[in-house]
Design an enzyme around this catalytic site. Sequence first.
Site, PDB file in Angstrom:
ATOM      1  N   ALA A   1      -5.507   3.770   6.236  1.00 16.24           N
ATOM      2  CA  ALA A   1      -5.255   5.178   6.552  1.00 16.24           C
ATOM      3  C   ALA A   1      -3.823   5.390   7.043  1.00 16.24           C
ATOM      4  O   ALA A   1      -3.164   6.364   6.671  1.00 16.24           O
ATOM      5  CB  ALA A   1      -6.249   5.667   7.604  1.00 16.24           C
TER       6      ALA A   1
ATOM      7  N   TYR B   1      -7.767 -13.290   8.533  1.00  9.23           N
ATOM      8  CA  TYR B   1      -6.541 -13.631   7.826  1.00  9.23           C
ATOM      9  C   TYR B   1      -6.386 -15.146   7.657  1.00  9.23           C
ATOM     10  O   TYR B   1      -6.715 -15.923   8.561  1.00  9.23           O
ATOM     11  CB  TYR B   1      -5.311 -13.143   8.609  1.00  9.23           C
ATOM     12  CG  TYR B   1      -5.196 -11.652   8.750  1.00  9.23           C
ATOM     13  CD1 TYR B   1      -5.017 -10.842   7.641  1.00  9.23           C
ATOM     14  CD2 TYR B   1      -5.227 -11.051  10.009  1.00  9.23           C
ATOM     15  CE1 TYR B   1      -4.882  -9.464   7.773  1.00  9.23           C
ATOM     16  CE2 TYR B   1      -5.098  -9.678  10.151  1.00  9.23           C
ATOM     17  CZ  TYR B   1      -4.932  -8.894   9.030  1.00  9.23           C
ATOM     18  OH  TYR B   1      -4.801  -7.539   9.175  1.00  9.23           O
TER      19      TYR B   1
ATOM     20  N   ASN C   1       0.840  -1.201   0.000  1.00 11.93           N
ATOM     21  CA  ASN C   1       0.000   0.000   0.000  1.00 11.93           C
ATOM     22  C   ASN C   1       0.880   1.259   0.000  1.00 11.93           C
ATOM     23  O   ASN C   1       0.618   2.212  -0.745  1.00 11.93           O
ATOM     24  CB  ASN C   1      -0.900   0.040   1.238  1.00 11.93           C
ATOM     25  CG  ASN C   1      -1.973  -1.025   1.237  1.00 11.93           C
ATOM     26  OD1 ASN C   1      -2.249  -1.659   0.228  1.00 11.93           O
ATOM     27  ND2 ASN C   1      -2.585  -1.229   2.389  1.00 11.93           N
TER      28      ASN C   1
ATOM     29  N   ASN D   1       2.275  -0.825  13.141  1.00 10.88           N
ATOM     30  CA  ASN D   1       1.143  -1.450  12.441  1.00 10.88           C
ATOM     31  C   ASN D   1       0.714  -2.744  13.130  1.00 10.88           C
ATOM     32  O   ASN D   1       0.659  -3.811  12.501  1.00 10.88           O
ATOM     33  CB  ASN D   1       1.533  -1.710  10.982  1.00 10.88           C
ATOM     34  CG  ASN D   1       0.403  -1.427  10.021  1.00 10.88           C
ATOM     35  OD1 ASN D   1      -0.767  -1.629  10.348  1.00 10.88           O
ATOM     36  ND2 ASN D   1       0.740  -0.965   8.828  1.00 10.88           N
TER      37      ASN D   1
ATOM     38  N   ASP E   1      -1.223   3.546   6.312  1.00  9.59           N
ATOM     39  CA  ASP E   1      -0.319   3.364   5.170  1.00  9.59           C
ATOM     40  C   ASP E   1      -0.323   4.606   4.286  1.00  9.59           C
ATOM     41  O   ASP E   1       0.718   4.996   3.740  1.00  9.59           O
ATOM     42  CB  ASP E   1      -0.747   2.152   4.348  1.00  9.59           C
ATOM     43  CG  ASP E   1      -0.790   0.877   5.172  1.00  9.59           C
ATOM     44  OD1 ASP E   1      -0.012   0.770   6.138  1.00  9.59           O
ATOM     45  OD2 ASP E   1      -1.612  -0.003   4.857  1.00  9.59           O
TER      46      ASP E   1
END
Length: 317
Positions: free
Chosen positions: A257, A104, A38, A166, A259
């Site tokens: 956001a 995931y 991203n 993150n 990224d």
Amino acid sequence: MMGIVTIGETMVLFQPIEEKPLKYNSLFTKSIGGAESNVAIGLSRLGKKTRWVSRLGNDPFGDLIISTLAGENVDTSFVVRDDAYPTSIYFKDIYRIGEPCVYYYRKGSASSAWKPEHVDKRWFANARILHMTGITPALGEATLEFTMECMKMAKLMGLTVSFDPNIRFKLWDEQYAKQALLSLIPHCDIFLPGIKEAQFLFGEKSHEELAKEILELGPHTVAIKLGSDGAYGVRKNEEPVMVPGFKVEKVLDSVGAGDAFASGFLAIASDDIHHFSLEKAMEMGNKMGSIVIQGKGDWEVLPYLEEVIADTNSRTR
């Protein structure tokens, strides 16, 4: 000159076509998503030369990721295709506006097999900045050591290392995550946490106290994302800077956001990595983030440079 190198896992993303709970959907759209890719796409759209390094399965999902990144003018020449491990996938439950629920399926993926000995000097050749996140060290048995080796080698080769924690609690134990991320901070030059991430790592403190404590670990620049309140940044031996956020009418999808903020911040930083304006970098980061949350998609709504300029002009009239 290659401006920014990012290293990390990208997955194929499946999203329901109908806006109702995931379990009731039978039709899905297919895209890609990954924090580091991203950022690479965001930087490329802002006119910066970017390289994305990763491991993908030698499968159709890996083909999709490669073609998408290449189509965004991101250099993928050092992506490894692995016959033994698959490309990861994930599903996003988006029937509610705002923060989606994500599922995931990345255990045992190609990127989880990264080891320190995989790090290659060629990844960093002629680059100014390495950007990594705290997702990679959570992926496999040796991926923490791999992340640290990437940072060390990049610094030895003269790159500035940018790190966004993150944090993805679905990927690892909270206590281990805290220890691992704290061990990586001394190896970065620019640290880009959200306020909640910084408080998870250093305790319930003000952003001013948090920034001061982070600087003592080694980074020369800290920018703490404060959501709608903007961002707070400080450099060693300089006065801190507070940049307000941009008002938006409606938040449709908050994923990506952070990224977007990183891509805007690093776009400014890469122009003059040793003397860039911290205020302008955070302003660009805030602007990118405010644009992204008004649309749906991890990277599809990242703006091009001309769109950012047009948005800036419209706000100043």
